[in-house]
Design a protein around this motif. Sequence first.
Motif, short mmCIF file in Angstrom:
data_model
loop_
_atom_site.label_atom_id
_atom_site.label_comp_id
_atom_site.label_asym_id
_atom_site.label_seq_id
_atom_site.Cartn_x
_atom_site.Cartn_y
_atom_site.Cartn_z
N LEU A 163 0.82 -1.20 0.00
CA LEU A 163 0.00 0.00 0.00
C LEU A 163 0.86 1.26 0.00
O LEU A 163 0.32 2.37 -0.09
N GLY A 164 2.17 1.11 0.12
CA GLY A 164 3.05 2.25 0.33
C GLY A 164 3.77 2.75 -0.91
O GLY A 164 3.54 2.30 -2.04
N GLN A 165 4.65 3.72 -0.66
CA GLN A 165 5.51 4.31 -1.69
C GLN A 165 6.96 4.04 -1.31
O GLN A 165 7.30 4.01 -0.13
N VAL A 166 7.81 3.86 -2.30
CA VAL A 166 9.18 3.42 -2.02
C VAL A 166 10.22 4.31 -2.68
O VAL A 166 9.95 5.00 -3.66
N ALA A 167 11.41 4.28 -2.10
CA ALA A 167 12.56 5.00 -2.63
C ALA A 167 13.81 4.21 -2.24
O ALA A 167 13.77 3.36 -1.34
N GLN A 168 14.93 4.50 -2.90
CA GLN A 168 16.20 3.88 -2.52
C GLN A 168 17.33 4.82 -2.88
O GLN A 168 17.14 5.79 -3.62
N SER A 169 18.51 4.54 -2.34
CA SER A 169 19.63 5.47 -2.46
C SER A 169 20.10 5.64 -3.89
O SER A 169 20.63 6.70 -4.26
N SER A 170 19.94 4.63 -4.72
CA SER A 170 20.26 4.70 -6.15
C SER A 170 19.60 3.51 -6.81
O SER A 170 19.02 2.66 -6.13
N MET A 171 19.70 3.43 -8.13
CA MET A 171 19.05 2.31 -8.82
C MET A 171 20.02 1.68 -9.80
O MET A 171 20.55 2.35 -10.69
N TYR A 172 20.26 0.37 -9.62
CA TYR A 172 21.11 -0.40 -10.52
C TYR A 172 20.25 -0.85 -11.71
O TYR A 172 19.29 -1.59 -11.55
N GLY A 173 20.61 -0.38 -12.90
CA GLY A 173 19.85 -0.78 -14.09
C GLY A 173 18.39 -0.42 -13.95
O GLY A 173 18.04 0.72 -13.61
N ASN A 174 17.52 -1.39 -14.17
CA ASN A 174 16.08 -1.18 -14.05
C ASN A 174 15.50 -1.76 -12.75
O ASN A 174 14.28 -1.98 -12.65
N ALA A 175 16.37 -2.03 -11.79
CA ALA A 175 15.93 -2.67 -10.53
C ALA A 175 15.34 -1.63 -9.59
O ALA A 175 15.92 -1.28 -8.55
N LYS A 176 14.17 -1.14 -9.95
CA LYS A 176 13.53 -0.05 -9.23
C LYS A 176 13.05 -0.49 -7.84
O LYS A 176 12.78 -1.68 -7.61
N PRO A 177 12.90 0.47 -6.93
CA PRO A 177 12.52 0.10 -5.55
C PRO A 177 11.15 -0.57 -5.46
O PRO A 177 10.91 -1.39 -4.57
N GLU A 178 10.24 -0.24 -6.40
CA GLU A 178 8.90 -0.84 -6.39
C GLU A 178 8.93 -2.35 -6.58
O GLU A 178 7.99 -3.05 -6.19
#
Length: 300
Positions: A163-178
């Motif tokens: 149900l939430g929203q996500v973020a991360q410090s950076s993204m490797y390729g297309n490996a998104k936090p979602e």
Amino acid sequence: MIFGFLLIILLLLFTNVARRGQVAQSSMYGNAKPENAIDGNRASNYYQESCAHTNNDLNPWWRLDLLKTHKINTVTITNRQDCCPERINGAEIRIGNSLNDNGNANPRCAVISSIAAGASQTFACNGMEGRYINIVIPGRKEYLTLCEVEVDGTLSETNVARLGQVAQSSMYGNAKPENAIDGNRASNFNQGSCACTNNNLNPWWRLDLLKTHKINTVTITNRQDCCPERINGAEIRIGNSLNDNGNANPRCAVISSIAAGASQTFACNGMEGRYINIVIPGRTEYLTLCEVENRIPDTL
């Protein structure tokens, strides 16, 4: 009078969740459909048409889908009366969330040594969690007949992560936090269901639940095809602050290790917070999360 009152209380305490589910079986003998075993009728003469019945299958099975994960206290099975009660001997009750081998590969609650003709026997499963309840006769060709299956269980906890929203410090390729809250525990990176950062100092991933929740558990699925040790030393942080991107919130757990492809649950015992962070402090590392699930109590 007192006995009748006690019986009413016991009936109220017992929640038969089987009748709310959907059923299937390996095959169908005549008109003995799988729904017959959850019709609320313990009639055990086959010709009363209240029994489910497969053909003479190898490893015959019957499956109940509760539609959501439940904690299963007991499973009660009523055996056929008019013929062949020994056919049930050796059947297994399996409970879990996987449909591998039609659900028959899930953890085992009990092995049925025997049930007397027409009798109903209750098996304790002690809170085993699962969406699927299977009854299977493994290792031989047999008819499986079930005149009633009753399940005493309660809904497990709700996974609020999705149900939430996500973020991360950076993204490797297309490996998104979602990817870590997509409901898919697939743990091979190339399946596209894992979140992954670059090789950062103190890499982090954050879930914003949008409001404060009491978090009972956090379950993390680790990468299977490579580098499971990267998760070692990661911390789970829960709270309402965004100081240091949320990594300064109180700590629920330190992850010593998670086996490759495994899902491990960490108890947070009702810690309150809007933000759930997973961070690897003190070193430069990739942070890979193939699924993150956060549980709060649910109700029926």
